[in-house]
Motif scaffolding. Structure first.
Motif, PDB file in Angstrom:
ATOM      1  N   ILE A 138     -28.311  -0.375 -16.598  1.00 25.06           N
ATOM      2  CA  ILE A 138     -28.780  -1.646 -17.141  1.00 25.06           C
ATOM      3  C   ILE A 138     -29.403  -1.386 -18.505  1.00 25.06           C
ATOM      4  CG2 ILE A 138     -30.498  -3.472 -16.817  1.00 25.06           C
ATOM      5  CD1 ILE A 138     -29.982  -3.155 -13.772  1.00 25.06           C
ATOM      6  N   THR A 145     -31.738  -2.681 -21.527  1.00 25.94           N
ATOM      7  CA  THR A 145     -32.835  -3.648 -21.642  1.00 25.94           C
ATOM      8  C   THR A 145     -33.276  -3.824 -23.092  1.00 25.94           C
ATOM      9  OG1 THR A 145     -34.688  -2.086 -21.453  1.00 25.94           O
ATOM     10  CG2 THR A 145     -33.725  -2.885 -19.388  1.00 25.94           C
ATOM     11  N   ASN A 204     -27.787 -11.355 -23.276  1.00 29.92           N
ATOM     12  CA  ASN A 204     -27.086 -11.289 -21.984  1.00 29.92           C
ATOM     13  C   ASN A 204     -25.573 -11.258 -22.182  1.00 29.92           C
ATOM     14  OD1 ASN A 204     -26.990 -11.271 -19.059  1.00 29.92           O
ATOM     15  ND2 ASN A 204     -26.028 -13.278 -19.333  1.00 29.92           N
ATOM     16  N   ARG A 222     -30.305  -7.019 -21.050  1.00 32.17           N
ATOM     17  CA  ARG A 222     -31.268  -7.957 -20.466  1.00 32.17           C
ATOM     18  C   ARG A 222     -32.566  -7.971 -21.253  1.00 32.17           C
ATOM     19  NH1 ARG A 222     -30.354  -6.904 -14.030  1.00 32.17           N
ATOM     20  NH2 ARG A 222     -28.162  -6.426 -14.412  1.00 32.17           N
ATOM     21  N   VAL A 226     -36.120  -8.226 -21.120  1.00 40.21           N
ATOM     22  CA  VAL A 226     -37.020  -8.038 -19.978  1.00 40.21           C
ATOM     23  C   VAL A 226     -38.492  -8.231 -20.335  1.00 40.21           C
ATOM     24  CG1 VAL A 226     -35.435  -6.534 -18.709  1.00 40.21           C
ATOM     25  CG2 VAL A 226     -37.094  -5.522 -20.297  1.00 40.21           C
ATOM     26  N   ASN A 264     -37.731   0.359 -23.898  1.00 38.90           N
ATOM     27  CA  ASN A 264     -36.495  -0.415 -23.877  1.00 38.90           C
ATOM     28  C   ASN A 264     -35.403   0.207 -24.744  1.00 38.90           C
ATOM     29  OD1 ASN A 264     -37.238  -3.081 -22.403  1.00 38.90           O
ATOM     30  ND2 ASN A 264     -38.982  -2.639 -23.733  1.00 38.90           N
TER      31      ASN A 264
END
Lengths: 247, 247
Positions: free
Chosen positions: B4, B6, B34, B39, B41, B64
């Motif tokens: 993922i 971020t 997105n 993402r 966050v 991040n």
């Protein structure tokens, strides 16, 4: 006593971070807190995750006079704010009898287990009245736990406002001028250097075909604000800058 | 590879905290990131103060894959973002020759010292093209430094988008139903427990006289999303919940 009172906001919600929902609670809190003599000095927006919410809350409540959380206090599984506030204060979460009574009165025979989840509170929390939809906000020490839905957040904030003690509000004045930021910049910088107690900002805008700059002055001292605004007006005149009407 | 990616946003500006200006950059960043498989966050909103900006930037860039700053890169004294990015990376701030050339080309003989301030950059920064008003954004390692004015921020973001590497975007689907959150809550919680890889949120709304709830499902796995949405539809039907048209 001239001490500065500060607040932080903790906005809780995946829907704000995903861009699905446009937050409008921050600007409301910023304006209203200033009227109460409290400066909103930090906002954090975090997802519906305990490991994001709890550390942010611990930091913000230690660094500020007040913290306002918005969001995550409804009846569904993604509403975890109350548990996170409990965790941040090392308090157990229990059913608040008065909150339960309010919910039972409001929902009557439509009360159910999910709705009663909204009666849960960290032990010792005070309730914040919600004239819109009964489910109360909560106060634990310096943390105010408010709804995410703007109409409910605002109603809860206003219920709590009388318990918020602040200092002198910042007063502000602004001038919209038909000048580019870069034209006013040298004189504006010089003015700022002579008025360290007046916060000066400039914000470019476009209105239809016209470009201009908003010059904003803010200070807790009304006399200094008026003096600085007078000098700013002279500066704008000396540059041939015309005033532009507000929208 | 399913890791993922971020991102965090650091919104810099007294005008957002005071409530004078409504931010709209966060929702844009959330949506566009997105789409790129990243993402958003965390968001922090801080004032135009070095002691607020630099520590926030250091934390966010360490935690991040990407950080996006908005605001504070204009020509006036309150524009201190570039200096703060330099401080956060321990880099000197110097004039960027290519940025100077861009500004000179754009402004011609209207170039002045304030405008040339916008050619300053932490040493080694890459420029981000600004097709709207020439003054470039900057990239230093994983930090993207963008304007605060939404039209310019968006143009700079799109210039930088091709250099942003992400994972699988979250796909989403939603159902607006004429049910109270508390009616759907038990079944929705049970559904969530069986789909830990699908993020499920519920958001109450009012449209005119009608109350309802938006049920939002998000997942990086399209098949699981379709399965979960099918089950959610059955759950809503079993509760007699009517679907409501979107606004």
């Amino acid at each position: 006593m001239n001490r500065i009172f500060t607040a932080a906001a903790l906005v809780i919600g995946n829907e704000i971070l995903s861009g699905r929902t446009q937050d409008s609670n921050v600007s409301y809190l910023g304006r209203r807190l200033n009227e109460l003599g409290v400066r909103l000095v930090e906002v954090r927006i975090v997802p519906d995750l305990e490991e994001a919410i709890v550390p942010a809350l611990r930091t913000l409540k230690a660094e500020n006079d007040y913290v306002f959380t918005t969001g995550g206090i409804g009846p569904t599984h993604d509403d975890i704010t109350v548990d996170c506030v409990g965790a941040a204060f090392n308090l157990p979460v229990v059913e608040h009898p008065e909150a339960r009574r309010l919910l039972e009165d409001y929902y009557g025979d439509r009360i159910n287990e999910a709705r009663l989840r909204m009666a849960r509170a960290p032990k010792g929390a005070e309730l914040i009245d919600n004239p819109v939809s009964a489910a109360p906000g909560l106060r634990v020490e310096n943390v105010f736990v408010l709804a995410g839905v703007p109409s409910i957040m605002r109603a809860q904030f206003e219920s709590a406002a009388s318990s918020i003690r602040g200092g002198k509000p910042l007063q502000s004045t602004s001038l919209d001028v038909a000048l580019a930021e870069s034209e006013i910049a040298p004189g504006f910088r010089e003015l700022q250097s002579r008025y360290p107690d007046v916060e000066m900002g400039s914000y470019p805008f476009r209105r239809g075909e016209k470009l201009g700059t908003s010059l904003v002055l803010r200070s807790a001292d009304g006399n200094r604000l008026v003096e600085a605004a007078g000098e700013l007006r002279q500066l704008v005149d000396s540059l041939g800058g015309e005033l532009m009407p507000r929208e």
